[in-house]
Design an enzyme around this catalytic site. Structure first.
Site, PDB file in Angstrom:
ATOM      1  N   SER A  17       0.846  -1.193   0.000  1.00  0.00           N
ATOM      2  CA  SER A  17       0.000   0.000   0.000  1.00  0.00           C
ATOM      3  C   SER A  17       0.879   1.240   0.000  1.00  0.00           C
ATOM      4  O   SER A  17       2.053   1.188   0.396  1.00  0.00           O
ATOM      5  CB  SER A  17      -0.887  -0.005   1.253  1.00  0.00           C
ATOM      6  OG  SER A  17      -1.503   1.248   1.454  1.00  0.00           O
ATOM      7  N   TYR A  46      -2.431  -0.460  10.322  1.00  0.00           N
ATOM      8  CA  TYR A  46      -2.449  -0.798   8.895  1.00  0.00           C
ATOM      9  C   TYR A  46      -1.219  -0.238   8.188  1.00  0.00           C
ATOM     10  O   TYR A  46      -0.576  -0.934   7.390  1.00  0.00           O
ATOM     11  CB  TYR A  46      -3.720  -0.248   8.253  1.00  0.00           C
ATOM     12  CG  TYR A  46      -3.884  -0.608   6.802  1.00  0.00           C
ATOM     13  CD1 TYR A  46      -4.200  -1.911   6.423  1.00  0.00           C
ATOM     14  CD2 TYR A  46      -3.749   0.355   5.808  1.00  0.00           C
ATOM     15  CE1 TYR A  46      -4.359  -2.246   5.086  1.00  0.00           C
ATOM     16  CE2 TYR A  46      -3.910   0.033   4.468  1.00  0.00           C
ATOM     17  CZ  TYR A  46      -4.220  -1.273   4.117  1.00  0.00           C
ATOM     18  OH  TYR A  46      -4.369  -1.594   2.783  1.00  0.00           O
TER      19      TYR A  46
END
Length: 282
Positions: free
Chosen positions: A165, A178
């Site tokens: 990501s 995250y």
């Protein structure tokens, strides 16, 4: 004359965890249309079956398999089913991942007002279980799945693709677990690439920018469908002035998985982000 490439995965067995998700379902469709036999691994078997039926209706080969990437026995059973019905794994996409609300703060910046408000969640209110769930899904799940399916590649080689990501490069506010888990995943991708380099297994990753999915809808859109302030910030920091479309990840994915086109590519994380990572803000 320069050599050109076509993405032909005929006869290859591709295993995709989180395979019916918004992004991974695009990978499944693309690989199947390029000739691969696709195994869609999901905890939600019904969603996997629906996608497999769609692929088969279009002339592809696909099966849906129930699997939990945090359960070794579940993965072993899934592996047996894949080998029995399709053959040994050639391509593994570790697509299972995500965040958990327990590991997200309510505010971007710490404030005493938030800290003292029992109805608002500050950094000090984040439970250990939230971090464990996020790291488990993104890191432990990737490790366990790779341990299970990469054994098929030891004698013939293969390709592994992890889904990182943009959070791995620059952490976003509110989602510390995250962001740090994806940073760890990018690092793990490089480690695995080196570790498996002598047996012909390439390991790479893509780092999607911002895509509007069911998983992040609450952060990006108000109940009435208007964009949140966070959406405004994202678009302002993305030079292409929009969210990405899931199908726009397919090109980079197929390139990295293609043994002919990317034969000397391993240990890289490719951003697909509309210029987000290149923009300084000024």
């Amino acid at each position: 004359m320069a050599k050109t490439f076509s993405f032909d995965f005929t006869g290859k067995v591709a295993v995709i965890t989180g395979g019916s998700g918004v992004l991974c379902s695009e990978f499944a469709r693309a690989l199947a249309s390029a000739g691969a036999k696709v195994a869609i691994l999901n905890r939600n078997l019904d969603a996997g079956l629906a996608l497999a039926d769609e692929i088969k209706a279009a002339g592809g080969i696909a099966i849906a398999v129930s699997a939990d990437v945090l359960d070794e026995k579940s993965l072993e059973a899934a592996h047996e089913k894949v080998v029995s019905e399709l053959g040994k794994c050639d391509i593994l996409i570790n697509g299972a991942g995500g965040n958990n609300p327990m590991a997200s703060t309510d505010e971007e910046y710490f404030s005493m007002e938030c800290f003292m408000d029992e109805n608002r969640k500050s950094f000090f209110d984040l439970p250990r279980e939230g971090f464990e769930k996020v790291f488990g899904l993104n890191i432990t799940g990737t490790i366990l799945t790779t341990q299970c399916f990469a054994k098929d590649m030891l004698e013939k080689g293969g390709s592994i693709l992890n889904i990182s990501s943009m959070n791995a490069y620059t952490p976003l506010t509110k989602i510390p677990a995250y962001s740090s888990a994806k940073a760890a995943l990018s690092n793990l991708t490089q480690w695995m690439a080196v570790h498996f380099s002598k047996v012909g297994i390439r390991v790479n990753a893509i780092a999607p920018g911002f895509f509007s999915t069911k998983q992040n809808a609450a952060l990006l859109w108000n109940p009435d469908g208007t964009p949140t302030a966070r959406t405004g910030k994202i678009i302002a920091a993305t030079p292409m002035d929009r969210f990405g479309k899931p199908e726009e990840l397919v090109g980079a994915t197929l390139f990295l998985l293609c043994e002919e086109a990317a034969s000397f590519v391993t240990g890289v994380v490719i951003p697909v982000d509309g210029g987000f990572s290149a923009y300084s803000g000024v």
